[in-house]
Design an enzyme around this catalytic site. Structure first.
Site, short mmCIF file in Angstrom:
data_model
loop_
_atom_site.label_atom_id
_atom_site.label_comp_id
_atom_site.label_asym_id
_atom_site.label_seq_id
_atom_site.Cartn_x
_atom_site.Cartn_y
_atom_site.Cartn_z
N TYR A 112 187.27 6.19 67.78
CA TYR A 112 187.19 4.75 67.51
C TYR A 112 188.52 4.05 67.77
O TYR A 112 188.68 2.89 67.43
CB TYR A 112 186.75 4.50 66.08
CG TYR A 112 185.35 4.96 65.78
CD1 TYR A 112 184.25 4.34 66.36
CD2 TYR A 112 185.10 6.01 64.91
CE1 TYR A 112 182.96 4.74 66.09
CE2 TYR A 112 183.82 6.43 64.62
CZ TYR A 112 182.74 5.80 65.21
OH TYR A 112 181.46 6.21 64.93
N ASP A 174 182.35 15.26 59.06
CA ASP A 174 182.31 16.41 59.97
C ASP A 174 183.64 17.13 60.05
O ASP A 174 183.68 18.34 60.22
CB ASP A 174 181.89 15.96 61.37
CG ASP A 174 180.46 15.47 61.41
OD1 ASP A 174 179.55 16.29 61.28
OD2 ASP A 174 180.25 14.25 61.55
N HIS A 426 186.84 11.60 73.76
CA HIS A 426 185.51 11.11 73.38
C HIS A 426 185.58 9.70 72.84
O HIS A 426 186.62 9.20 72.40
CB HIS A 426 184.86 12.04 72.35
CG HIS A 426 185.48 11.98 70.98
ND1 HIS A 426 184.85 11.41 69.90
CD2 HIS A 426 186.66 12.42 70.52
CE1 HIS A 426 185.63 11.51 68.83
NE2 HIS A 426 186.73 12.12 69.18
N TYR A 507 177.64 0.08 63.82
CA TYR A 507 178.24 -0.03 62.49
C TYR A 507 179.75 0.18 62.51
O TYR A 507 180.43 -0.08 61.51
CB TYR A 507 177.58 0.97 61.53
CG TYR A 507 178.24 2.33 61.46
CD1 TYR A 507 179.06 2.67 60.38
CD2 TYR A 507 178.08 3.28 62.47
CE1 TYR A 507 179.68 3.90 60.31
CE2 TYR A 507 178.69 4.51 62.40
CZ TYR A 507 179.49 4.83 61.32
OH TYR A 507 180.12 6.05 61.26
N ARG A 508 180.27 0.60 63.65
CA ARG A 508 181.69 0.99 63.74
C ARG A 508 181.99 1.17 65.21
O ARG A 508 181.11 1.60 65.97
CB ARG A 508 181.88 2.31 62.98
CG ARG A 508 183.29 2.82 62.81
CD ARG A 508 183.22 4.07 61.94
NE ARG A 508 184.51 4.72 61.78
CZ ARG A 508 184.69 5.90 61.17
NH1 ARG A 508 183.64 6.53 60.69
NH2 ARG A 508 185.88 6.43 61.06
#
Length: 564
Positions: A112, A174, A426, A507-508
């Site tokens: 993110y 995670d 990623h 949501y993010r």
């Protein structure tokens, strides 16, 4: 943080903050250094300081999973406050200059944007380096009070070392290396029954953009045991004894304003711990066909609503598990996107399904047995579904990892899927949808098709909340391949619009697409954004606090020039 000196004499930062000249910046940095000490200041003057590093050793200067130029979202300097007073002092110094600050906890907001600031040249505040104390663990109330630098692993270690693991667990995401406070402020999730982290917090302490300190909820009520008249600094005063028990207090509930926002710097937070349930059993249900997804999700919904599914379960695509277990070249010589035959072959090799459902049972054995009978009976309606407990699978399997995660034991193995490709990086695409089979299939079809157009393999998982699904699409790309980076960036931009047209919002998200996503939340001519802008400009008139975070820009930034 690097032990390099602040900077060589006479050198300038690679990225100056907008509207701040070098002389002004130098004076500001000297003033900040006088506050926190030279060992807690690093000015970024050389590309030698721009290192992507690793999850275990995160960078604080930029986004290590860069989909644009490596130095695009880059700090001018990284500063590590030692305490609340330091934070307040830095905020005070920043205001007259409209100096942009970008607070981080650990810097592991992986996928993110990491620690990278939205505005190039911002001063990154590394809140976790020095402010990393577990301030309280209350067994009777089943909560903890932590500073930004406390990780899920830290809390688990504390519980083990103090012989409290038989009483309390910490819900973990995670990966166990993230900040409890930081993950909660980003509204992250874990996988025990306490998986909605923001729902499980109670009480924040926040430095506002004007430097004032507030405590939220019951924390706004002074604790009678040691009143302020005894001379303690506000940040050192004990909390009201109900502050970590009842989050709402009296009057407007403001805690949500400090999540995914740029309205303050959270310096302490209470978090509920999960009481040891007295019994635990993880399980895996493999689903053989790609189109089993619809039926599975429709089975999951009533079980989750009735809390027969007690925790936050996941239904994972075969490549999610395959990428944890190996790289793409371990399974195939194919350079392009894998098709159905190759996916079936991988599933057969790993003794998994095209979709794999991971959940857990909590409580005494009779309770677990009753729940399992209902779950197994429901999923048995899917032809070819197979059922496994931990002892039924090899040591080297995803269920063994999830078995730890779903009982609150942090792990780090899940990030291995980033190495699916060489030089793996990623980007997360995370739309929300109802727990409906039709929605799951439609999201899967749209995202997989777009991944194939971008010539990238679909890797994804559905994480099931109480009444919605987080669909986490893991866009894995080679960050040393400029063409793949462009395709990954195109992919997420395209998926945002695809999903918004169907009523699915994220949501993010990553720094590079915050503006685009906020633009999709545009009901009633964008009244939601306009409301946020009014609050931003009232609370932070000089626009110092994380400008552009979540697409909210202060009035002293020309939004049309900064929007990506």
């Amino acid at each position: 943080m690097s032990s390099l000196p602040s900077r060589p004499a006479g050198s300038a930062p690679l990225a100056l903050p907008p509207g701040v000249d070098l002389e002004t910046f130098n004076k500001f940095i000297q003033d900040v250094t006088d506050v926190v000490g030279a060992e807690n200041v690093e000015v970024i003057v050389s590309m030698n300081q721009i290192d992507d590093k690793s999850y275990e050793d995160p960078t604080h200067t930029h986004d290590p999973h860069h989909i644009v130029d490596q130095d695009y979202f880059m700090a001018s300097a990284v500063v590590a406050p030692r305490n609340v007073a330091d934070v307040q002092a830095i905020v005070g110094l920043a205001n007259p200059l409209s100096m942009p600050l970008w607070p981080i906890s650990i810097g592991r907001n992986s996928g993110y944007g990491g620690a990278g600031p939205r505005v190039r040249g911002s001063l990154v505040l590394n809140m976790g380096k020095n402010m990393n104390k577990i301030l309280e663990v209350n067994v009777e109330g089943a909560y903890c009070l932590v500073e930004p630098g406390v990780t899920f692993q830290d809390m688990h270690n504390y519980l083990v070392e103090n012989n409290l693991r038989d009483k309390l667990w910490i819900d973990v995401p995670d990966l166990g290396g993230g900040s409890i406070l930081g993950n909660t402020l980003e509204r992250g999730v874990g996988y025990t029954p306490y998986g909605d982290h923001f729902m499980m917090h109670s009480g924040m302490e926040v430095v506002l953009p004007n430097g004032e300190l507030i405590r939220t909820g019951m924390g706004a009520l002074p604790d009678p045991r040691k009143p302020a008249t005894m001379g303690l600094k506000p940040e050192d005063q004990p909390w009201n004894s109900s502050a970590q028990l009842f989050p709402y207090g009296f009057g407007p509930y403001v805690d949500g304003l400090f999540t995914q926002s740029n309205l303050g710097i959270v310096t302490k937070m209470g978090m509920w711990l999960f009481p040891n349930p007295g019994g635990y059993q993880s399980y895996l249900i493999t689903l053989p066909k790609d189109d089993d997804l619809k039926q599975a999700v429709d089975i999951i919904r009533p079980l989750r609503l009735a809390m027969v599914l007690q925790n936050v379960p996941t239904i994972r695509h075969i490549l999610m598990d395959a990428a944890v277990m190996g790289t793409k070249t371990d399974y195939t010589d194919t350079k392009g996107v894998l098709g159905d035959e190759e996916l079936d072959a991988i599933a057969k090799k790993l003794n998994l399904g095209r979709w794999n459902f991971y959940g857990a049972l909590y409580g005494p054995e009779p309770v677990r047995n009753a729940l399992w009978a209902a779950i197994k009976g429901s999923f048995s309606a899917i032809p070819g579904a197979k059922f496994y407990f931990k002892d039924d699978v090899p040591e080297n399997s995803v269920l063994r990892i999830r078995d730890l995660t779903m009982q609150g034991i942090p792990t780090f193995e899940e990030l291995r899927w980033v190495s699916w490709l060489p030089n793996g990086a990623h980007l997360f695409f995370s739309p929300i949808a109802p727990v409906q089979g039709e929605d799951a299939v439609a999201q899967y079809e749209v995202t997989r098709r777009r991944c194939e157009e971008a010539q990238l393999d679909f890797i994804g998982t559905f994480t099931i909340g109480m009444r919605e699904m987080h669909h986490i699409v893991c866009i894995v790309f080679n960050k040393r391949d400029e063409d793949q980076k462009r395709r990954a960036h195109w992919l997420i931009r395209t998926l945002i619009d695809d999903c918004a047209r169907r009523g699915w919002g994220e949501y993010r998200t990553h720094l590079a697409v915050m503006d685009q996503i906020m633009g999709t939340y545009n009901w009633n001519n964008g009244s939601f954004l306009r409301f946020n802008e009014v609050i931003k400009n009232a609370v932070d008139p000089n626009g110092i606090m994380a400008p552009g975070k979540s697409g909210v820009w202060p009035k002293n930034y020309k939004k049309e020039e900064w929007t990506l």
